[in-house]
Design a protein around this motif. Sequence first.
Motif, mmCIF file in Angstrom:
data_model
loop_
_atom_site.group_PDB
_atom_site.id
_atom_site.type_symbol
_atom_site.label_atom_id
_atom_site.label_comp_id
_atom_site.label_asym_id
_atom_site.label_seq_id
_atom_site.Cartn_x
_atom_site.Cartn_y
_atom_site.Cartn_z
ATOM 1 N N ARG A 7 -12.633 -5.880 4.197
ATOM 2 C CA ARG A 7 -11.652 -5.217 5.053
ATOM 3 C C ARG A 7 -10.278 -5.760 4.664
ATOM 4 O O ARG A 7 -10.122 -6.961 4.472
ATOM 5 C CB ARG A 7 -11.890 -5.544 6.531
ATOM 6 N N ARG A 8 -9.304 -4.860 4.574
ATOM 7 C CA ARG A 8 -7.959 -5.306 4.222
ATOM 8 C C ARG A 8 -6.929 -4.393 4.868
ATOM 9 O O ARG A 8 -7.031 -3.177 4.764
ATOM 10 C CB ARG A 8 -7.779 -5.283 2.708
ATOM 11 N N PRO A 9 -5.920 -4.977 5.542
ATOM 12 C CA PRO A 9 -4.814 -4.144 6.026
ATOM 13 C C PRO A 9 -4.076 -3.564 4.822
ATOM 14 O O PRO A 9 -3.973 -4.220 3.789
ATOM 15 C CB PRO A 9 -3.932 -5.133 6.803
ATOM 16 N N GLU A 60 -5.965 -0.033 8.060
ATOM 17 C CA GLU A 60 -6.913 -0.832 7.296
ATOM 18 C C GLU A 60 -7.719 0.028 6.327
ATOM 19 O O GLU A 60 -7.974 1.194 6.570
ATOM 20 C CB GLU A 60 -7.871 -1.517 8.283
ATOM 21 N N VAL A 61 -8.107 -0.597 5.233
ATOM 22 C CA VAL A 61 -9.071 -0.012 4.321
ATOM 23 C C VAL A 61 -10.332 -0.864 4.427
ATOM 24 O O VAL A 61 -10.260 -2.103 4.454
ATOM 25 C CB VAL A 61 -8.517 0.061 2.875
ATOM 26 N N ALA A 62 -11.470 -0.210 4.548
ATOM 27 C CA ALA A 62 -12.737 -0.914 4.723
ATOM 28 C C ALA A 62 -13.716 -0.445 3.653
ATOM 29 O O ALA A 62 -13.902 0.756 3.460
ATOM 30 C CB ALA A 62 -13.308 -0.636 6.110
ATOM 31 N N HIS A 83 -12.250 -7.227 -5.589
ATOM 32 C CA HIS A 83 -11.032 -7.853 -5.076
ATOM 33 C C HIS A 83 -9.862 -7.626 -6.030
ATOM 34 O O HIS A 83 -8.732 -7.405 -5.591
ATOM 35 C CB HIS A 83 -11.251 -9.353 -4.825
ATOM 36 N N ARG A 84 -10.131 -7.636 -7.333
ATOM 37 C CA ARG A 84 -9.077 -7.370 -8.313
ATOM 38 C C ARG A 84 -8.547 -5.941 -8.128
ATOM 39 O O ARG A 84 -7.334 -5.714 -8.106
ATOM 40 C CB ARG A 84 -9.598 -7.569 -9.736
ATOM 41 N N PHE A 85 -9.458 -4.973 -7.966
ATOM 42 C CA PHE A 85 -9.035 -3.587 -7.733
ATOM 43 C C PHE A 85 -8.251 -3.471 -6.428
ATOM 44 O O PHE A 85 -7.255 -2.767 -6.355
ATOM 45 C CB PHE A 85 -10.240 -2.649 -7.705
ATOM 46 N N PHE A 86 -8.699 -4.169 -5.382
ATOM 47 C CA PHE A 86 -7.970 -4.153 -4.109
ATOM 48 C C PHE A 86 -6.587 -4.778 -4.275
ATOM 49 O O PHE A 86 -5.607 -4.276 -3.729
ATOM 50 C CB PHE A 86 -8.759 -4.878 -3.021
ATOM 51 N N PRO A 91 -2.264 -4.212 -2.257
ATOM 52 C CA PRO A 91 -1.803 -5.607 -2.218
ATOM 53 C C PRO A 91 -1.473 -6.066 -0.807
ATOM 54 O O PRO A 91 -0.975 -5.294 0.002
ATOM 55 C CB PRO A 91 -0.558 -5.595 -3.110
ATOM 56 N N THR A 92 -1.788 -7.312 -0.533
ATOM 57 C CA THR A 92 -1.482 -7.911 0.760
ATOM 58 C C THR A 92 0.025 -7.918 0.947
ATOM 59 O O THR A 92 0.771 -8.242 0.031
ATOM 60 C CB THR A 92 -2.023 -9.345 0.830
#
Length: 95
Positions: A7-9, A60-62, A83-86, A91-92
């Motif tokens: 999960r990432r904002p 968010e993207v999940a 994680h590299r693709f994210f 990007p955070t």
Amino acid sequence: MSDIIIRRPHGKTHAEARAAAEHMAAELKEEFALNYAWHGDVLHFKRTGLSGQLTLDSREVALDIRLGFLLSALKSTIEREIHRFFDENFPTGSG
């Protein structure tokens, strides 16, 4: 079976987030022969030994991935690549 859940904002508009997800999916399709299709704001993807979905909302993207038996041995490598693709596409602190 082994699962990867991320999960990432995203800090993007809906259109920007969808475009980033589409770009990420296209790269993954090319690199890993992944088939995918959108159903609303959910991108479903599949290939031999792997299936999952990427869901977008306003903040968010999940990502939820299920690895088959053979790919579960590569879970840490696959997770690192995701994680590299994210990092490249969501990007955070973006926005």
